[in-house]
Design an enzyme around this catalytic site. Structure first.
Site, PDB file in Angstrom:
ATOM      1  N   LYS A  66       1.504  57.476  22.471  1.00 24.80           N
ATOM      2  CA  LYS A  66       2.397  58.377  22.797  1.00 24.80           C
ATOM      3  C   LYS A  66       3.113  58.021  23.681  1.00 24.80           C
ATOM      4  O   LYS A  66       4.123  58.976  23.686  1.00 24.80           O
ATOM      5  CB  LYS A  66       1.607  59.937  22.832  1.00 24.80           C
ATOM      6  N   ASP A 102       3.985  69.138  21.725  1.00 29.19           N
ATOM      7  CA  ASP A 102       2.473  69.660  22.763  1.00 29.19           C
ATOM      8  C   ASP A 102       2.691  70.975  23.833  1.00 29.19           C
ATOM      9  O   ASP A 102       1.792  71.375  23.799  1.00 29.19           O
ATOM     10  CB  ASP A 102       1.820  69.080  22.982  1.00 29.19           C
ATOM     11  N   GLY A 126      -8.444  67.963  33.833  1.00 36.33           N
ATOM     12  CA  GLY A 126      -7.811  66.987  33.055  1.00 36.33           C
ATOM     13  C   GLY A 126      -6.670  66.748  33.321  1.00 36.33           C
ATOM     14  O   GLY A 126      -5.891  67.430  33.689  1.00 36.33           O
ATOM     15  N   GLY A 128      -4.740  64.369  31.426  1.00 38.77           N
ATOM     16  CA  GLY A 128      -4.801  62.872  30.253  1.00 38.77           C
ATOM     17  C   GLY A 128      -3.201  63.640  29.902  1.00 38.77           C
ATOM     18  O   GLY A 128      -2.097  64.105  31.001  1.00 38.77           O
ATOM     19  N   TYR A 220     -10.215  72.191  18.689  1.00 39.53           N
ATOM     20  CA  TYR A 220     -10.239  72.609  18.374  1.00 39.53           C
ATOM     21  C   TYR A 220     -10.698  72.322  16.902  1.00 39.53           C
ATOM     22  O   TYR A 220     -11.629  73.414  15.757  1.00 39.53           O
ATOM     23  CB  TYR A 220      -8.667  74.018  17.291  1.00 39.53           C
TER      24      TYR A 220
HETATM   25  P1  NAP Z   1      -6.496  61.246  27.760  1.00 39.79           P
HETATM   26  O1  NAP Z   1      -4.536  61.502  28.007  1.00 39.79           O
HETATM   27  O2  NAP Z   1      -7.030  60.274  27.144  1.00 39.79           O
HETATM   28  O3  NAP Z   1      -6.823  62.567  28.627  1.00 39.79           O
HETATM   29  C1  NAP Z   1      -8.175  62.326  28.823  1.00 39.79           C
HETATM   30  C2  NAP Z   1      -8.139  62.932  29.676  1.00 39.79           C
HETATM   31  O4  NAP Z   1      -9.610  63.868  29.484  1.00 39.79           O
HETATM   32  C3  NAP Z   1      -8.399  62.724  30.889  1.00 39.79           C
HETATM   33  O5  NAP Z   1      -7.883  63.490  32.623  1.00 39.79           O
HETATM   34  C4  NAP Z   1      -9.907  61.759  30.929  1.00 39.79           C
HETATM   35  O6  NAP Z   1     -10.657  62.024  32.888  1.00 39.79           O
HETATM   36  C5  NAP Z   1     -10.571  63.349  30.546  1.00 39.79           C
HETATM   37  N1  NAP Z   1     -12.035  62.933  30.217  1.00 39.79           N
HETATM   38  C6  NAP Z   1     -12.218  61.364  29.333  1.00 39.79           C
HETATM   39  N2  NAP Z   1     -13.465  61.672  29.319  1.00 39.79           N
HETATM   40  C7  NAP Z   1     -14.036  61.888  30.614  1.00 39.79           C
HETATM   41  C8  NAP Z   1     -15.456  62.263  30.542  1.00 39.79           C
HETATM   42  N3  NAP Z   1     -16.541  61.597  30.010  1.00 39.79           N
HETATM   43  N4  NAP Z   1     -16.087  63.243  31.754  1.00 39.79           N
HETATM   44  C9  NAP Z   1     -14.978  64.094  31.992  1.00 39.79           C
HETATM   45  N5  NAP Z   1     -13.109  63.711  32.417  1.00 39.79           N
HETATM   46  C10 NAP Z   1     -12.813  62.616  30.881  1.00 39.79           C
HETATM   47  O7  NAP Z   1      -6.287  62.623  25.785  1.00 39.79           O
HETATM   48  P2  NAP Z   1      -5.454  63.372  25.885  1.00 39.79           P
HETATM   49  O8  NAP Z   1      -4.046  62.993  24.836  1.00 39.79           O
HETATM   50  O9  NAP Z   1      -4.644  64.805  27.094  1.00 39.79           O
HETATM   51  O10 NAP Z   1      -6.073  64.214  24.762  1.00 39.79           O
HETATM   52  C11 NAP Z   1      -7.373  65.391  25.293  1.00 39.79           C
HETATM   53  C12 NAP Z   1      -7.930  66.240  24.422  1.00 39.79           C
HETATM   54  O11 NAP Z   1      -6.549  67.084  23.630  1.00 39.79           O
HETATM   55  C13 NAP Z   1      -8.686  65.656  23.551  1.00 39.79           C
HETATM   56  O12 NAP Z   1     -10.007  66.081  22.396  1.00 39.79           O
HETATM   57  C14 NAP Z   1      -7.341  65.943  21.584  1.00 39.79           C
HETATM   58  O13 NAP Z   1      -7.645  65.810  21.059  1.00 39.79           O
HETATM   59  C15 NAP Z   1      -7.099  67.392  22.540  1.00 39.79           C
HETATM   60  N6  NAP Z   1      -5.034  67.528  22.077  1.00 39.79           N
HETATM   61  C16 NAP Z   1      -5.211  68.760  21.251  1.00 39.79           C
HETATM   62  C17 NAP Z   1      -3.971  69.495  20.707  1.00 39.79           C
HETATM   63  C18 NAP Z   1      -3.885  70.149  20.066  1.00 39.79           C
HETATM   64  O14 NAP Z   1      -2.848  70.567  19.514  1.00 39.79           O
HETATM   65  N7  NAP Z   1      -5.052  71.131  20.170  1.00 39.79           N
HETATM   66  C19 NAP Z   1      -3.245  68.887  21.459  1.00 39.79           C
HETATM   67  C20 NAP Z   1      -3.310  67.643  21.650  1.00 39.79           C
HETATM   68  C21 NAP Z   1      -4.390  67.030  22.468  1.00 39.79           C
HETATM   69  P3  NAP Z   1      -9.543  60.399  33.213  1.00 39.79           P
HETATM   70  O15 NAP Z   1      -8.173  60.871  33.618  1.00 39.79           O
HETATM   71  O16 NAP Z   1     -10.649  60.942  34.956  1.00 39.79           O
HETATM   72  O17 NAP Z   1      -9.447  59.686  32.648  1.00 39.79           O
END
Ligand code: NAP
Length: 277
Positions: A66, A102, A126, A128, A220
């Protein structure tokens, strides 16, 4: 001639987007097909060039591309540029323009549960890509405050610093957030903690949650994470990530075709793919 649409990610086998968008193309009699492509980071530029050369109408971008895709596009709209992430690309007369649906998708999905964000106190868990999209989108809705709690607190501070909109925010550790949950009207869980297959995990415990608080988890799959399950047991209203997923897809479809589709149809389609809930 059939128009090509796609989603680029890695992994991509789990994506619900192809079935969801192909159903819409067929429903609206649009001669188009949407395909998933697994793309390695080092092949991303070639994949983008290939889609452009093939005259693709547009495509989605998912984890982990992304942010990396931005330099390979011809342009990026203001919201996506400030978030630093693109999930939807539109071929506008041969130019590939990136958007982020998003955050707006999350907000549209939330609307049925919480129509007004203005004046509300919000906690985002979070920092991310998804958290950035949601934080920047919520910031424009005039909340009283949006705090960010993250495992790596520096990333929460950077997110707050990068936000172009004026908003009251603090960065917290997850342990600090756990203690002050009752302060918030809305809590949004955006980490991947609790996602299938590690469904027993949760980012924080909800002992201090008030039943007045609305609790969202953007995951989800599973349909109800342990986090949402505990929130519901505390008497809070809950929402999972299906609405966000469906609305981000609906907004992408609208950008490609000019048609805002029936989100109930999309929801039923995804539920069918998830095995019916
Ligand atoms: P990302 O950019 O990789 O961010 C991951 C986040 O999770 C960061 O804040 C990270 O913290 C935290 N994290 C990862 N492992 C962890 C752990 N063991 N303990 C505590 N915190 C942890 O991912 P993203 O793109 O934001 O996606 C995150 C989630 O959202 C995924 O499950 C994705 O499937 C979901 N999502 C859903 C939709 C939807 O349409 N419903 C859309 C987008 C994403 P650190 O900064 O400390 O690493």
């Amino acid at each position: 001639m059939k128009k090509l649409f796609a989603v680029l990610g890695n992994p991509i086998g789990h994506s619900m987007s192809p079935v969801m968008h192909n159903d819409l193309f067929s429903f609206f009699n649009i001669d188009a097909h949407y395909l998933p492509f697994q793309v390695q980071k080092e092949d991303l530029l070639d994949a983008v060039k290939g889609l452009k050369a093939l005259g693709a109408g547009g495509f989605n971008v998912t984890i982990p591309h992304k942010s990396n895709i931005i330099p390979f596009l011809d342009g990026v709209d203001e919201l996506a540029a400030s978030i630093g992430a693109v999930n939807t690309v539109v071929n506008e007369d041969g130019c590939l323009i990136g958007y982020n649906t998003d955050g707006p998708g999350f907000l549209k999905g939330l609307h049925a549960y919480l129509p007004v964000i203005k004046g509300k106190k919000v906690l985002v868990l979070g920092a991310g890509g998804a958290a950035r999209a949601i934080y920047f989108t919520l910031a424009k809705e005039e909340p009283q405050a949006v705090d960010i709690a993250n495992r790596t607190i520096e990333k929460a501070w950077s997110l707050i610093k990068d936000c172009p909109y004026s908003i009251s925010s603090s960065a917290l550790s997850l342990a600090e957030a756990e203690k002050k949950l009752a302060d918030y009207d809305l809590i949004i869980q955006t980490t991947m903690i609790g996602m299938s297959p590690k469904i027993a995990e949760q980012p924080i415990y909800l002992d201090n949650l008030s039943k007045q608080t609305m609790v969202c988890d953007i995951i989800y799959n599973p349909f109800e994470t342990q986090f949402l399950h505990d929130a519901s047991k505390k008497g809070a209203r809950i929402q999972n990530g299906l609405d966000m997923f469906v609305y981000q897809g609906a907004l992408a479809f609208e950008k490609w075709t000019g048609i805002f589709p029936d989100v109930e149809r999309m929801r039923e389609n995804v539920l069918g793919q998830l095995g019916g809930k």
